[in-house]
Design an enzyme around this catalytic site. Structure first.
Site, PDB file in Angstrom:
ATOM      1  N   GLY A  44       0.831  -1.197   0.000  1.00  0.00           N
ATOM      2  CA  GLY A  44       0.000   0.000   0.000  1.00  0.00           C
ATOM      3  C   GLY A  44       0.861   1.240   0.000  1.00  0.00           C
ATOM      4  O   GLY A  44       2.081   1.175   0.222  1.00  0.00           O
ATOM      5  N   GLU A  45       0.237   2.389  -0.259  1.00  0.00           N
ATOM      6  CA  GLU A  45       0.962   3.651  -0.210  1.00  0.00           C
ATOM      7  C   GLU A  45       1.320   3.950   1.244  1.00  0.00           C
ATOM      8  O   GLU A  45       0.451   3.955   2.116  1.00  0.00           O
ATOM      9  CB  GLU A  45       0.136   4.754  -0.837  1.00  0.00           C
ATOM     10  CG  GLU A  45      -0.014   4.557  -2.347  1.00  0.00           C
ATOM     11  CD  GLU A  45      -0.859   5.612  -3.003  1.00  0.00           C
ATOM     12  OE1 GLU A  45      -0.357   6.315  -3.903  1.00  0.00           O
ATOM     13  OE2 GLU A  45      -2.034   5.716  -2.635  1.00  0.00           O
ATOM     14  N   THR A  46       2.603   4.201   1.480  1.00  0.00           N
ATOM     15  CA  THR A  46       3.137   4.259   2.835  1.00  0.00           C
ATOM     16  C   THR A  46       3.905   5.553   3.037  1.00  0.00           C
ATOM     17  O   THR A  46       4.707   5.938   2.184  1.00  0.00           O
ATOM     18  CB  THR A  46       4.060   3.051   3.098  1.00  0.00           C
ATOM     19  OG1 THR A  46       3.356   1.840   2.773  1.00  0.00           O
ATOM     20  CG2 THR A  46       4.494   2.996   4.544  1.00  0.00           C
ATOM     21  N   ARG A  73       1.124   3.208 -12.291  1.00  0.00           N
ATOM     22  CA  ARG A  73       1.688   3.110 -10.956  1.00  0.00           C
ATOM     23  C   ARG A  73       1.142   1.911 -10.193  1.00  0.00           C
ATOM     24  O   ARG A  73       1.310   1.797  -8.986  1.00  0.00           O
ATOM     25  CB  ARG A  73       1.417   4.385 -10.156  1.00  0.00           C
ATOM     26  CG  ARG A  73       2.341   5.530 -10.492  1.00  0.00           C
ATOM     27  CD  ARG A  73       2.037   6.781  -9.684  1.00  0.00           C
ATOM     28  NE  ARG A  73       1.782   6.506  -8.277  1.00  0.00           N
ATOM     29  CZ  ARG A  73       1.290   7.405  -7.422  1.00  0.00           C
ATOM     30  NH1 ARG A  73       0.994   8.626  -7.839  1.00  0.00           N
ATOM     31  NH2 ARG A  73       1.094   7.089  -6.167  1.00  0.00           N
ATOM     32  N   HIS A  75      -3.335  12.055   0.322  1.00  0.00           N
ATOM     33  CA  HIS A  75      -4.130  11.380   1.361  1.00  0.00           C
ATOM     34  C   HIS A  75      -3.248  10.836   2.466  1.00  0.00           C
ATOM     35  O   HIS A  75      -3.644  10.815   3.642  1.00  0.00           O
ATOM     36  CB  HIS A  75      -5.008  10.289   0.736  1.00  0.00           C
ATOM     37  CG  HIS A  75      -4.295   9.036   0.365  1.00  0.00           C
ATOM     38  ND1 HIS A  75      -3.581   8.894  -0.800  1.00  0.00           N
ATOM     39  CD2 HIS A  75      -4.174   7.846   1.017  1.00  0.00           C
ATOM     40  CE1 HIS A  75      -3.070   7.680  -0.869  1.00  0.00           C
ATOM     41  NE2 HIS A  75      -3.417   7.023   0.218  1.00  0.00           N
TER      42      HIS A  75
END
Length: 306
Positions: free
Chosen positions: A48-50, A228, A79
């Site tokens: 996940g985006e971290t 991405r 976010h």
């Protein structure tokens, strides 16, 4: 990884106060001992985006954040920035204050306020850059890859690239109902990325009963970023900041006393609805600054030995 002080990890949903809605992000505190290689490894494992929160390195900022997707680092994630400062406000006794955050897109201003019994986070930054309107041959390819017919396009909305940390192609439709009929070809959209010059495709329509002529507008949108590894993004603060500037620049959102307000809703097609508020400070149709505003909720927290 060696046996040092554990990192604290938080799973947070941003741009919502409802669990399992909005856009999820992983926030890692106490990350100063991690190398960028370790950060990338963790982001890939978490899938996940971290965002990794680090101590300041000089007097011109109060803290810094490094952002990683499962595949590679990125300059800024809206976010995840909202989520990180929500965690700091809730867990680190840092409520109702202003902070200077250093990122790879520069230093941005953060404000933390209390609204209706919980924290709300604002990010003030320089406006996104207006890019080119794409040529007709790329326009046809993009529309085909999204399953959009030319008559579905809003006549006053050029297919234009906007840039802030990454590049997005903005595509305006005549009605919200048309968003339901999109049929994105993710492989083709990813292939077109290098030709079009945008990593993502942000498709939007004005909500019924809102026309932007009173200084405010509400939109509903979907965004696809297959290049991405993100087929559809639930809720994007950065893309909505681009949209606010785009609407003002193209005369679709008329500022009042130097300010224009956008309320953007996204994520319904993924069952993760969320809301972004954007304030654009303007001089005429020229944006001077943009403020991204959002809520958040913590889903769980954990510790990871490093």
């Amino acid at each position: 990884m060696s046996n040092r002080r554990p990192c604290r990890l938080f799973h947070v949903d941003a741009f919502t106060r409802e669990r399992f809605c909005g856009n999820p992000a992983i926030i890692v505190l106490d990350a100063d001992a991690l190398s960028e290689e370790q950060m990338q490894t963790m982001a890939a494992e978490i899938n996940g985006e971290t965002a990794f929160v680090l101590e300041a390195e000089s007097s011109d900022h109060d803290l810094q954040i490094k952002y990683f997707t499962p595949r590679h680092p990125v300059a800024f994630v809206g976010h995840a920035t909202i989520a990180a400062h929500y965690v700091l406000a809730k867990k680190m006794d840092m409520p109702e204050r202003r902070l200077r955050l250093r990122t790879d897109v520069g230093i941005v201003e953060i404000d933390v306020t209390q609204v209706d019994g919980d924290f709300r986070i604002g990010i003030t930054q320089n406006p996104p850059m207006l890019g080119p309107v794409i040529p007709d041959h790329h326009r046809r390819q993009v529309l085909d890859a999204l399953g959009i017919s030319s008559p579905s396009l809003h006549g006053d909305c050029p297919l234009q690239i906007m840039t802030k940390g990454g590049a997005r192609l903005l595509i305006g439709l005549n009605s919200v109902a048309l968003l339901d009929s999109l049929k994105p070809n993710f492989e083709e959209l990813a292939r077109l990325t290098s030709h079009v010059g945008a990593e993502g495709y942000f498709v939007f329509a004005a909500a019924d009963g809102t026309d932007g002529q009173d200084g405010q507008i509400e939109t509903i949108s979907r965004m696809f970023v297959p290049a991405r590894g993100i087929p559809e993004d639930p809720v994007s603060g950065n893309a909505h900041s681009m949209l606010g500037v785009y609407l003002v620049n193209n005369g679709l959102l008329t500022p009042r006393e130097g300010r224009a307000v956008l309320r953007g809703r996204q994520g319904m097609w993924m069952r993760r609805p969320g809301t972004v508020e954007i304030e654009v400070e303007c001089s005429g149709r020229v944006a001077q600054s943009v403020r991204i505003i959002g809520d958040a909720v913590i889903i769980y927290e954990a510790e990871i030995p490093v």
